[in-house]
Design a protein around this motif. Structure first.
Motif, PDB file in Angstrom:
ATOM      1  N   ASP A 175      52.806  38.636 -20.241  1.00 20.68           N
ATOM      2  CA  ASP A 175      51.563  38.559 -21.019  1.00 20.68           C
ATOM      3  C   ASP A 175      50.586  37.551 -20.416  1.00 20.68           C
ATOM      4  O   ASP A 175      49.379  37.804 -20.357  1.00 20.68           O
ATOM      5  CB  ASP A 175      51.865  38.201 -22.477  1.00 20.68           C
ATOM      6  N   ILE A 176      51.100  36.416 -19.956  1.00 19.42           N
ATOM      7  CA  ILE A 176      50.250  35.436 -19.281  1.00 19.42           C
ATOM      8  C   ILE A 176      49.669  36.050 -18.011  1.00 19.42           C
ATOM      9  O   ILE A 176      48.481  35.900 -17.715  1.00 19.42           O
ATOM     10  CB  ILE A 176      51.030  34.144 -18.976  1.00 19.42           C
ATOM     11  N   GLN A 177      50.521  36.752 -17.278  1.00 20.35           N
ATOM     12  CA  GLN A 177      50.067  37.422 -16.056  1.00 20.35           C
ATOM     13  C   GLN A 177      48.979  38.446 -16.376  1.00 20.35           C
ATOM     14  O   GLN A 177      48.009  38.584 -15.632  1.00 20.35           O
ATOM     15  CB  GLN A 177      51.271  38.079 -15.365  1.00 20.35           C
TER      16      GLN A 177
ATOM     17  N   HIS B 114      47.646  33.717 -10.368  1.00 19.75           N
ATOM     18  CA  HIS B 114      48.090  35.094 -10.610  1.00 19.75           C
ATOM     19  C   HIS B 114      49.116  35.509  -9.545  1.00 19.75           C
ATOM     20  O   HIS B 114      50.123  36.147  -9.856  1.00 19.75           O
ATOM     21  CB  HIS B 114      46.874  36.020 -10.594  1.00 19.75           C
TER      22      HIS B 114
ATOM     23  N   SER C 228      55.837  35.655 -19.864  1.00 17.94           N
ATOM     24  CA  SER C 228      55.273  35.505 -18.517  1.00 17.94           C
ATOM     25  C   SER C 228      54.459  36.739 -18.124  1.00 17.94           C
ATOM     26  O   SER C 228      53.415  36.618 -17.473  1.00 17.94           O
ATOM     27  CB  SER C 228      56.363  35.205 -17.491  1.00 17.94           C
TER      28      SER C 228
END
Length: 154
Positions: A53-55, A9, A51
């Motif tokens: 959304d992944i975060q 993260h 990126s």
């Protein structure tokens, strides 16, 4: 596992910041030169959105693994405790706002509108999202809530 997710993260913040800056620069150049909105412009915004959304998914996993939801719902001194308030409320709220802005900016890039309007909307929504992100990142210089610049560094 929790520590690994925290490091990932932490690392992913740099990916999000990179794509936000890239998207802002590309849209600013498109606005100033009044150029066409290219596939490259759209891809930069898409990679920013992916990126982010992944975060978000990593952050939500950490939010529940670290028990921030419990702190949010059961703590009577939540707002007076700077550390708890930041991670249980401010960080989550700020990042959710930024991700919504990123999605709105990307949706403008998909619309059938003038290229100059695409550049302009993408620029402003991404710029505001970037400012919100920068304001709600736990930078190392922030007393009590600071995190290292790079994963695993202390």
């Amino acid at each position: 596992m929790e520590q690994g997710l925290l490091h990932l993260h932490n690392f992913m913040r740099w990916v999000v910041l990179f794509f936000a800056l890239l998207t802002i620069i590309r849209s600013m150049m498109g606005m100033s030169s009044n150029s066409a909105f290219t596939k490259g412009d759209k891809k930069a915004a898409l990679f920013l959105m992916i990126s982010a959304d992944i975060q978000l998914l990593l952050g939500l996993a950490l939010y529940y693994m670290k028990g921030w939801f419990t702190v949010l719902t059961s703590s009577s001194d939540l707002m007076s405790n700077k550390y708890n308030r930041f991670f249980a409320v401010e960080h989550l709220t700020g990042m959710l706002i930024a991700i919504v802005l990123i999605h709105i900016g990307y949706s403008a890039a998909k619309k059938n509108i003038a290229d100059s309007a695409k550049h302009k909307k993408l620029f402003w929504f991404t710029l505001i999202a970037l400012l919100v992100i920068i304001a709600t990142i736990p930078w190392p210089f922030r007393e009590l809530i600071g995190r290292p610049l790079f994963p695993g560094m202390h």
